[in-house]
Design an enzyme around this catalytic site. Structure first.
Site, PDB file in Angstrom:
ATOM      1  N   LYS A   1       0.846  -1.198   0.000  1.00  0.00           N
ATOM      2  CA  LYS A   1       0.000   0.000   0.000  1.00  0.00           C
ATOM      3  C   LYS A   1       0.879   1.245   0.000  1.00  0.00           C
ATOM      4  O   LYS A   1       2.010   1.203   0.494  1.00  0.00           O
ATOM      5  CB  LYS A   1      -0.857   0.019   1.277  1.00  0.00           C
ATOM      6  CG  LYS A   1      -1.980  -0.985   1.316  1.00  0.00           C
ATOM      7  CD  LYS A   1      -2.758  -0.860   2.623  1.00  0.00           C
ATOM      8  CE  LYS A   1      -3.888  -1.876   2.689  1.00  0.00           C
ATOM      9  NZ  LYS A   1      -4.944  -1.685   1.677  1.00  0.00           N
TER      10      LYS A   1
ATOM     11  N   ARG B   1     -10.111 -11.738   1.977  1.00  0.00           N
ATOM     12  CA  ARG B   1     -10.951 -12.826   1.452  1.00  0.00           C
ATOM     13  C   ARG B   1     -10.239 -14.174   1.538  1.00  0.00           C
ATOM     14  O   ARG B   1     -10.875 -15.206   1.673  1.00  0.00           O
ATOM     15  CB  ARG B   1     -11.392 -12.481   0.013  1.00  0.00           C
ATOM     16  CG  ARG B   1     -10.274 -12.357  -0.977  1.00  0.00           C
ATOM     17  CD  ARG B   1     -10.673 -11.551  -2.213  1.00  0.00           C
ATOM     18  NE  ARG B   1     -10.725 -10.106  -1.954  1.00  0.00           N
ATOM     19  CZ  ARG B   1     -11.087  -9.200  -2.843  1.00  0.00           C
ATOM     20  NH1 ARG B   1     -11.433  -9.558  -4.063  1.00  0.00           N
ATOM     21  NH2 ARG B   1     -11.120  -7.913  -2.527  1.00  0.00           N
TER      22      ARG B   1
END
Ligand code: BES
Ligand code: MN
Ligand code: ZN
Length: 490
Positions: free
Chosen positions: A267, A341
């Site tokens: 990020k 996920r």
């Protein structure tokens, strides 16, 4: 902080009365106004106070009464269900006086319904939460001064009984806020697992799986996320069997990425620090389990949290790597920042295969896209079962932690197909929250399942809700507690 319910309070310290919208006085406010020689009416006349929610004025050192200050606070319009209004009232008043120097806060409630009195106390308790533990230089006059809260009520028994349950819910919310607030060097997979273990003192049965255990079970999707971390990944399981023997449990699953750097798909640095809260789903599930055990809920509920740290490292997963999840489906990891996920599908698999649940619900700070869709007002709900979606939506309204349903569908599902494996872990540039939910849905089969994306709710920069006194909200604890209370307790 001590809470007391009594018929006759000493009325030292700060004393609070409620005024309804349009400056409508309650009996309790009238009595206080008389005792103080009309101080309340004069204060209202000399201000723009109208009894609206969150409006508060203070009269310092009033004559004729023992109180060192009278707090006049708005509750808003009277309507059928004032539950959340009284919570917000208690919260707003507590925030106003928490660091005022007063030690005692008394609410004069007269014959107000006992459950509303309990809600005032609940709101105050939620609002009293602080995360000061790492501040060594907090000035004396910035520290909380209120140590006890008294509710003067003619419905003492009902108020006390209901608060004793809500008190446990508040403890769960506080626990969730602690977990979300703590930085990544304090709460990592191993220390989070230890905190879960300590909940056995609250009556929960705890089981912790380590990397070796999960390796044997083939939980490679979850393990791939923690591969670059110096901390061992964990799966923590909390069991509460308060319901009928043999009844299929509700399983709650939480994403517990204790810090999300993005991994090799790193990020940007700006604002990355708030990814210390990327275990907000796991915090909500842990807090809810703490609440359910605390109030001895008559339901069978299992909490499962997948605890990992997503770090870049020589051992970290690379973009393009393919892993086999515990249920056998293969996943091409095109972006290591879509890690939540991967954690969830193996945790869901564990919940489904080990506990044969009647319903399974996961909570996760899963996508930035849900903040684009819903902002910080609603969590995103995805569900394969209309009855479950309805129950969660109602529980959200009742608890003040709302969820808003978004669609699933085969068109979205195609977006995660890849020629290289059974699926890839990202979709295209559009519908990011939905493609994340489609990914999860490929692992749950026919079991009624809901996914709640709380990325916009687990922490907030701005705090318009007086119950939420700090950055971390504890979102999900009240929602899940209410959901179980309404739909799964006899
Ligand atoms: N933890 C983030 C999602 C998030 C973003 C939570 C902002 C709270 C606030 C998640 O792991 C993530 O990085 N998601 C990516 C997915 C993308 C790579 C498909 C995102 O939302 O950008
Ligand atoms: Mn991520
Ligand atoms: Zn994440």
């Amino acid at each position: 902080m001590k809470f007391k319910f009594t018929e006759q309070a000493s009325t030292k310290g700060a004393v609070c009365v409620a005024i309804f919208a349009g400056s409508k006085f309650s009996d309790a406010a009238n009595a206080m106004d008389d005792a103080s020689g009309g101080a309340i009416r004069r204060a209202i006349d000399s201000s723009r106070f109208g009894g609206k929610p969150a409006q508060i004025i203070e009269v310092l050192a009033p004559v004729g009464v023992n109180a060192s200050r009278i707090i006049i606070a708005g509750v808003g319009e009277q309507n059928n269900d004032m539950t959340l209004a009284w919570e917000a009232f208690g919260a707003g008043v507590l925030q106003k006086v928490l660091t005022s120097g007063e030690q005692e806060l008394t609410f004069i409630t007269g014959d107000l319904d006992g459950s509303y009195c309990a809600r005032i106390a609940f709101g105050a308790k939620l609002a009293a939460y602080r995360f000061d533990k790492h501040r060594t230089k907090l000035q004396e006059d910035k520290k909380p001064s209120i140590t006890s809260i008294c509710i003067e009520t003619s419905n003492k028994k009902r108020a006390r009984d209901e608060f004793s349950l809500l008190d446990e819910v508040a403890e769960g919310v506080h626990l969730a806020r602690d977990l979300v607030s703590e930085p990544g060097n304090m709460i990592h997979p191993e220390s989070f697992a230890e905190r879960v273990e300590s909940l056995s003192k609250n009556g929960l049965e705890i089981e912790i799986l380590d990397e070796k255990d999960m390796g044997k079970l083939g939980m490679n999707a979850l393990l791939s996320v923690g591969a670059g971390s110096k901390y061992g990944s964990k799966l923590a399981i909390m069991k509460w069997f308060g319901g009928p023997k043999g009844e299929a449990p509700v399983v709650l699953v939480g994403k517990g990425v204790t810090f999300d750097t993005g991994g090799i798909s790193l990020k940007p640095g700006n604002g990355m620090w708030d990814m210390k809260g990327d275990m907000g789903g796991a915090a909500a599930v842990t807090g809810a389990m703490r609440s359910l055990a605390g109030r001895k809920a008559k339901a069978n509920v299992i909490g499962i949290v997948g605890l990992v740290e997503n770090m870049p490292d020589a051992l970290a997963t690379r973009p393009g790597d393919i892993v086999t999840s515990a249920n056998g489906q293969t996943i091409e990891i095109q972006n290591t920042d879509a890690e939540g996920r991967l954690v969830l599908v193996d945790a869901l698999w564990y919940g489904l295969t080990s506990f044969k649940p009647s319903r399974i619900i996961d909570l996760a700070t899963l996508t930035g896209a849900i903040i684009v869709s819903l902002g910080h007002e609603n969590a995103g709900l995805f569900c394969n079962d209309d009855s479950l979606a309805g129950d969660l939506t109602s529980a959200g309204k009742l608890s003040g932690e709302p969820v808003w349903r978004l669609p699933l569908g085969s068109g979205y599902d195609k977006l995660i197909d890849t020629p290289n494996a059974d699926m890839k872990n990202i979709g295209g540039p559009t519908a990011g929250s939905i493609t994340a939910a489609q990914f999860l849905q490929r692992f749950v089969g026919d079991v009624p399942w809901a996914h709640i994306d709380i990325a916009g709710m687990a922490w907030k920069e701005k705090r318009p809700d007086p119950r939420e006194s700090v950055w971390a909200t504890g979102f999900g604890v009240r929602l899940l507690d209410r959901f179980i209370a309404e739909y799964h307790e006899s």
